[in-house]
Scaffold this motif. Sequence first.
Motif, PDB file in Angstrom:
ATOM      1  N   ALA A 241      91.867  66.052 -31.986  1.00 27.31           N
ATOM      2  CA  ALA A 241      92.191  66.052 -33.416  1.00 27.31           C
ATOM      3  C   ALA A 241      93.539  65.396 -33.674  1.00 27.31           C
ATOM      4  N   LEU A 242      94.530  65.682 -32.813  1.00 27.91           N
ATOM      5  CA  LEU A 242      95.843  65.040 -32.966  1.00 27.91           C
ATOM      6  C   LEU A 242      95.737  63.529 -32.802  1.00 27.91           C
ATOM      7  N   ALA A 243      94.920  63.101 -31.835  1.00 28.16           N
ATOM      8  CA  ALA A 243      94.742  61.665 -31.628  1.00 28.16           C
ATOM      9  C   ALA A 243      94.043  61.030 -32.823  1.00 28.16           C
ATOM     10  N   LEU A 244      93.004  61.685 -33.338  1.00 24.01           N
ATOM     11  CA  LEU A 244      92.288  61.162 -34.497  1.00 24.01           C
ATOM     12  C   LEU A 244      93.203  61.121 -35.716  1.00 24.01           C
ATOM     13  N   HIS A 245      93.990  62.154 -35.892  1.00 25.68           N
ATOM     14  CA  HIS A 245      94.937  62.228 -37.010  1.00 25.68           C
ATOM     15  C   HIS A 245      95.947  61.085 -36.929  1.00 25.68           C
TER      16      HIS A 245
ATOM     17  N   GLY B  52      96.848  53.615 -41.964  1.00 26.38           N
ATOM     18  CA  GLY B  52      97.537  53.651 -43.247  1.00 26.38           C
ATOM     19  C   GLY B  52      97.150  54.774 -44.178  1.00 26.38           C
ATOM     20  N   LEU B  53      96.480  55.820 -43.699  1.00 29.26           N
ATOM     21  CA  LEU B  53      96.056  56.893 -44.583  1.00 29.26           C
ATOM     22  C   LEU B  53      97.197  57.819 -44.987  1.00 29.26           C
TER      23      LEU B  53
ATOM     24  N   ALA C 161     100.259  49.896 -30.057  1.00 35.37           N
ATOM     25  CA  ALA C 161     100.161  50.820 -28.926  1.00 35.37           C
ATOM     26  C   ALA C 161      99.548  52.144 -29.362  1.00 35.37           C
ATOM     27  N   ALA C 162      99.955  52.618 -30.537  1.00 38.57           N
ATOM     28  CA  ALA C 162      99.428  53.888 -31.031  1.00 38.57           C
ATOM     29  C   ALA C 162      97.930  53.800 -31.292  1.00 38.57           C
ATOM     30  N   GLY C 163      97.501  52.709 -31.934  1.00 37.97           N
ATOM     31  CA  GLY C 163      96.084  52.565 -32.258  1.00 37.97           C
ATOM     32  C   GLY C 163      95.207  52.529 -31.024  1.00 37.97           C
TER      33      GLY C 163
END
Length: 484
Positions: free
Chosen positions: A136-140, A147-148, A309-311
């Motif tokens: 969930a943290l990764a999806l968030h 950009g949400l 990198a984050a994506g």
Amino acid sequence: MSISASAQTEAQPEHTASNPLANEDLLPTTAAQRHWGWKDYAALWVGMVVCVPTYTMASSMLDQGFSWQMAVWLVFLANVIVLVPMLLIGKVGPKHGIPFPVLARASFGVKGANLPAVLRGLVACGWFSINCYFGALALHGFLNVLGLGLAGPAEGETISNSQFLCFLAFWALHIVFIWRGLESIRLLEVIAAPLMIAASLLLVVVLVMQVPAGQLFNLPAKVVEGGPKTWAALTGLVGFWATLALNIPDFTRFAKSQKDQVLGQAVGLPIPMALFSMVGIIGFSASAILYGKAQLFPDGLLNQMGPVAAGLGLLVILLANLTTNVAANLVSPSYDFSQCAPSKISFRMGGLIAALIGLVFMPWKLLATSGGYLFTWLGGYGTLLGAIAGILLVDYYLVRKTELKLDDLYRRGGEYEYRGGWNPQAVIAFVLGVLPCLPGYLAVSGLIAKSAVPPLLLSLYDFGWFFSLAVAGLYYYLTAPKKQ
């Protein structure tokens, strides 16, 4: 090496709608179902090893005052230790083709097996919930990269509303794989394992290019009160895979041979665990040097490294937690809960029950501190499962000399009926193995004051898995009737 002769010649126990101890998922596997080779088991383990909890385990050790050398050594040693019962219990799979809950009937009784099955299943539900939280943290984080602008937890909170919704979404994804069965899980692991290895190596290369190795591996160890708790950490690390050491027959029952399950697990567990723990250590140290704050979780580091990198990294984390979760934390409780009512609960239904129970855990509170993760969670359930492992090993190898009456495992009134379906000596052995460690657990988890517990009992909890395995196994051996 061919499939064990005994496995090929033993008749299949009867499965009828009127048999309360059998269903198609709990019956021994047939020769046609046994097609997993050593590479499948190696890929299975790599897929389970490369996950956020492994990463966090290593970074938690640095946060608890260990040097990186000691952290890696303890991770490797712990997994060599747990590999021993893993292989020994795993040999049941190719020989008899039965899953863990059915094996437990031999020592605990055809009904008493519900006790270890439910305990193992509940631990898996906890792990399932933890991995859903990491996912969930990764999806968030990934949605924020897009950009949400989703908000994190407010001050004093451990999870935000949008993170909780991501938790529910990632949770739902697992249902697809449990519905499709074990073969879909095997294919997922085979495909995902090399991708996750490549991503981990890429992260290490990028960080090492930014931080000189001399600086990266020479950070002074964190100073903590009382110093690093070596034995407590080792016990917790052993407990990390003590879950799979019990239910490994759930997987090895599909092996082509004993050689395949032994080689695959030996290749896939200790060294990959030590190597991936290095990724957590490098990430923890690099984040402290580059950004001024050591990050326990990889999503925190990736978000600091920039959107690209984050994506990419967060997508890999999603895949890593999915592969680990469906294999390590849904397969076992699917069988475990099926054991409680085989005629009514199938493998699919057991997995759905496990997923629903996982919803009520609150992993964001458990993971709020590194000590809570390492000592309370890992050490606590490791003590429970150590006692069960000791009983299973002694019963199968020392009492029964590796021979089981398959028909009696699936019927009332047979050799494994004991007293009303329960073996009192197995239950007593379990209690004797676990009970002395309970005061130490209550103190470490903060439920009672440490000053209220004698120092000896506090120290005893540090050896929880080892103590409970030895005491439970010894008592069971001394009281069980020996086969001639």
